[in-house]
Design a protein around this motif. Structure first.
Motif, PDB file in Angstrom:
ATOM      1  N   VAL A  20      38.170  15.918 -41.589  1.00  0.00           N
ATOM      2  CA  VAL A  20      37.207  16.577 -42.476  1.00  0.00           C
ATOM      3  C   VAL A  20      35.890  16.819 -41.735  1.00  0.00           C
ATOM      4  O   VAL A  20      35.303  17.903 -41.825  1.00  0.00           O
ATOM      5  N   VAL A  21      35.445  15.818 -40.984  1.00  0.00           N
ATOM      6  CA  VAL A  21      34.205  15.960 -40.215  1.00  0.00           C
ATOM      7  C   VAL A  21      34.338  17.097 -39.202  1.00  0.00           C
ATOM      8  O   VAL A  21      33.416  17.910 -39.033  1.00  0.00           O
ATOM      9  N   GLU A  22      35.491  17.168 -38.530  1.00  0.00           N
ATOM     10  CA  GLU A  22      35.685  18.234 -37.552  1.00  0.00           C
ATOM     11  C   GLU A  22      35.688  19.604 -38.220  1.00  0.00           C
ATOM     12  O   GLU A  22      35.083  20.555 -37.720  1.00  0.00           O
ATOM     13  N   MET A  23      36.368  19.716 -39.359  1.00  0.00           N
ATOM     14  CA  MET A  23      36.403  20.999 -40.087  1.00  0.00           C
ATOM     15  C   MET A  23      34.996  21.450 -40.471  1.00  0.00           C
ATOM     16  O   MET A  23      34.641  22.619 -40.304  1.00  0.00           O
ATOM     17  N   ILE A  24      34.188  20.518 -40.975  1.00  0.00           N
ATOM     18  CA  ILE A  24      32.816  20.838 -41.363  1.00  0.00           C
ATOM     19  C   ILE A  24      32.000  21.236 -40.131  1.00  0.00           C
ATOM     20  O   ILE A  24      31.220  22.195 -40.159  1.00  0.00           O
ATOM     21  N   SER A  25      32.215  20.506 -39.041  1.00  0.00           N
ATOM     22  CA  SER A  25      31.504  20.797 -37.800  1.00  0.00           C
ATOM     23  C   SER A  25      31.819  22.203 -37.294  1.00  0.00           C
ATOM     24  O   SER A  25      30.926  22.942 -36.867  1.00  0.00           O
ATOM     25  N   VAL A  26      33.098  22.572 -37.354  1.00  0.00           N
ATOM     26  CA  VAL A  26      33.508  23.905 -36.910  1.00  0.00           C
ATOM     27  C   VAL A  26      32.891  24.977 -37.794  1.00  0.00           C
ATOM     28  O   VAL A  26      32.480  26.045 -37.332  1.00  0.00           O
ATOM     29  N   ARG A  27      32.815  24.696 -39.103  1.00  0.00           N
ATOM     30  CA  ARG A  27      32.256  25.667 -40.040  1.00  0.00           C
ATOM     31  C   ARG A  27      30.737  25.828 -39.840  1.00  0.00           C
ATOM     32  O   ARG A  27      30.214  26.953 -39.851  1.00  0.00           O
ATOM     33  N   ILE A  28      30.030  24.714 -39.611  1.00  0.00           N
ATOM     34  CA  ILE A  28      28.576  24.753 -39.486  1.00  0.00           C
ATOM     35  C   ILE A  28      28.147  25.258 -38.109  1.00  0.00           C
ATOM     36  O   ILE A  28      27.213  26.062 -37.979  1.00  0.00           O
ATOM     37  N   HIS A  29      28.826  24.765 -37.073  1.00  0.00           N
ATOM     38  CA  HIS A  29      28.472  25.145 -35.703  1.00  0.00           C
ATOM     39  C   HIS A  29      29.709  25.687 -34.993  1.00  0.00           C
ATOM     40  O   HIS A  29      30.293  25.012 -34.142  1.00  0.00           O
ATOM     41  N   PRO A  30      30.135  26.895 -35.321  1.00  0.00           N
ATOM     42  CA  PRO A  30      31.345  27.441 -34.691  1.00  0.00           C
ATOM     43  C   PRO A  30      31.117  27.763 -33.217  1.00  0.00           C
ATOM     44  O   PRO A  30      30.010  28.094 -32.796  1.00  0.00           O
ATOM     45  N   SER A 119      51.546  24.966 -31.632  1.00  0.00           N
ATOM     46  CA  SER A 119      50.351  25.538 -32.256  1.00  0.00           C
ATOM     47  C   SER A 119      49.495  26.265 -31.221  1.00  0.00           C
ATOM     48  O   SER A 119      49.339  25.802 -30.089  1.00  0.00           O
ATOM     49  N   GLU A 120      48.938  27.380 -31.632  1.00  0.00           N
ATOM     50  CA  GLU A 120      48.010  28.125 -30.770  1.00  0.00           C
ATOM     51  C   GLU A 120      46.569  27.691 -31.023  1.00  0.00           C
ATOM     52  O   GLU A 120      45.630  28.291 -30.483  1.00  0.00           O
ATOM     53  N   LYS A 121      46.408  26.659 -31.853  1.00  0.00           N
ATOM     54  CA  LYS A 121      45.104  26.058 -32.103  1.00  0.00           C
ATOM     55  C   LYS A 121      45.073  24.681 -31.463  1.00  0.00           C
ATOM     56  O   LYS A 121      46.105  24.138 -31.060  1.00  0.00           O
ATOM     57  N   PHE A 122      43.873  24.120 -31.348  1.00  0.00           N
ATOM     58  CA  PHE A 122      43.755  22.769 -30.811  1.00  0.00           C
ATOM     59  C   PHE A 122      42.652  22.045 -31.564  1.00  0.00           C
ATOM     60  O   PHE A 122      41.470  22.240 -31.308  1.00  0.00           O
ATOM     61  N   ASN A 123      43.069  21.262 -32.531  1.00  0.00           N
ATOM     62  CA  ASN A 123      42.137  20.498 -33.348  1.00  0.00           C
ATOM     63  C   ASN A 123      42.843  19.231 -33.804  1.00  0.00           C
ATOM     64  O   ASN A 123      44.001  18.992 -33.433  1.00  0.00           O
ATOM     65  N   LEU A 124      42.169  18.431 -34.593  1.00  0.00           N
ATOM     66  CA  LEU A 124      42.737  17.136 -34.969  1.00  0.00           C
ATOM     67  C   LEU A 124      44.018  17.255 -35.789  1.00  0.00           C
ATOM     68  O   LEU A 124      44.841  16.338 -35.771  1.00  0.00           O
ATOM     69  N   THR A 125      44.218  18.374 -36.498  1.00  0.00           N
ATOM     70  CA  THR A 125      45.491  18.523 -37.207  1.00  0.00           C
ATOM     71  C   THR A 125      46.644  18.761 -36.230  1.00  0.00           C
ATOM     72  O   THR A 125      47.796  18.452 -36.549  1.00  0.00           O
ATOM     73  N   THR A 126      46.334  19.281 -35.029  1.00  0.00           N
ATOM     74  CA  THR A 126      47.381  19.478 -34.029  1.00  0.00           C
ATOM     75  C   THR A 126      48.017  18.154 -33.640  1.00  0.00           C
ATOM     76  O   THR A 126      49.210  18.094 -33.322  1.00  0.00           O
ATOM     77  N   ALA A 127      47.233  17.085 -33.673  1.00  0.00           N
ATOM     78  CA  ALA A 127      47.768  15.754 -33.361  1.00  0.00           C
ATOM     79  C   ALA A 127      48.862  15.348 -34.340  1.00  0.00           C
ATOM     80  O   ALA A 127      49.751  14.558 -33.996  1.00  0.00           O
TER      81      ALA A 127
END
Length: 288
Positions: A20-30, A119-127
């Motif tokens: 959740v923190v990472e998602m918010i971080s990506v949204r606020i500071h992309p 996945s072509e993305k790399f974030n905590l959900t990729t784990a």
């Protein structure tokens, strides 16, 4: 049986909070150059993770039976003490390195592990994008059981290794301190591992420690920004297809092979290996 905690279960709240923190971080500071998040992709990763819990429970039945048989046959015993647990973690991480490396260079094993790289993305959900066919992993750890490590202690070490690797699936952390980067696996090292560029393929297999890669010649530092996914992306968010697509490709290639040695090669050579044809010799194409 050793009384050891369920590391993964206790870590679930932290997984959720950090995601959740990472998602918010990506949204606020992309970061325009980062892969970021995509709803369907993240949902597929979470779905693969939930599915893996179910299938791993089923696979554990025969695996525990085999491990228990080996443990009963060996005269060796490693007690679970404050000083032996770090040694068991070190040994498990060593065998994890070879298991991970094997799952990249042997196609039938890659068919299991490719899920985590799809996945072509790399974030905590990729784990969380874990395979449903992890039955191929257990043989790599038989030496530990034969050396007297209790199956429950091995399960604890494997869980600790898996939990450690959760936080390294992120683009929000650039580099850790130099000493940390030299010894331990980090987001920078693991971004390389998930990249599909030629120079980055089949590198940085370490779990907790990156020193195994440095020792065995598979380490490469992050320089160019990684492009994530496979060399040939599957372009689907269907969990069943994600879990099985490489097995389907193997079956197709075996059916098309003309000789038994080619069929064996399809199973046990590299993911990109192709049998010889009348026009050209057999070739190995690195795949990731």
């Amino acid at each position: 049986m050793p009384n050891l905690p369920d590391v993964v279960l206790w870590s679930i709240p932290a997984f959720v909070l950090l995601t959740v923190v990472e998602m918010i971080s990506v949204r606020i500071h992309p970061d325009e150059d980062a892969a970021g998040y995509e709803t369907k992709d993240a949902a597929t990763s979470v779905g693969m993770g939930l599915g893996s819990l179910v299938f791993d429970f089923l696979w554990k039945i025969p695996i525990v039976a085999i491990y228990t048989a080996v443990y009963e046959l060996t005269p060796l015993r490693v007690p679970v003490l404050w000083w032996t647990v770090p040694l068991m973690l070190l040994a498990q991480d060593f065998f994890y390195y070879w298991s991970h490396r094997g799952h990249h260079v042997i196609r039938i094993l890659w068919a299991c592990h490719v899920v985590h790289h799809s996945s072509e993305k790399f974030n905590l959900t990729t784990a969380l994008r874990q395979p449903w066919t992890s039955l191929t992993v257990w043989p790599f750890y038989v030496p530990l059981i034969a050396a007297g490590v209790h199956p429950a202690a091995l399960a604890f070490c494997s869980s600790a290794n898996l939990v450690y690797q959760f936080w390294i699936h992120t683009e929000r952390i650039d580099k850790m301190p130099r000493w940390f980067e030299f010894i331990l696996n980090t987001p920078s090292h693991h971004r390389v591992h998930h990249a599909s560029q030629g120079g980055y393929l089949d590198r940085n297999f370490g779990g907790i420690l990156i020193v195994w890669d440095r020792l065995f010649g598979s380490f490469i530092a992050e320089t160019d920004r990684p492009v994530y996914g496979l060399t040939k992306n599957i372009n689907t968010f269907n969990p069943i297809k994600v879990a099985t697509h490489e097995y389907m490709s193997i079956a197709k290639d075996i059916k098309a092979a003309r000789r038994w040695r080619d069929r064996v090669g399809v199973l046990f050579r590299g993911p990109g290996w192709k049998p010889a044809t009348a026009a050209e010799p057999a070739k190995e194409i690195i795949a990731a």
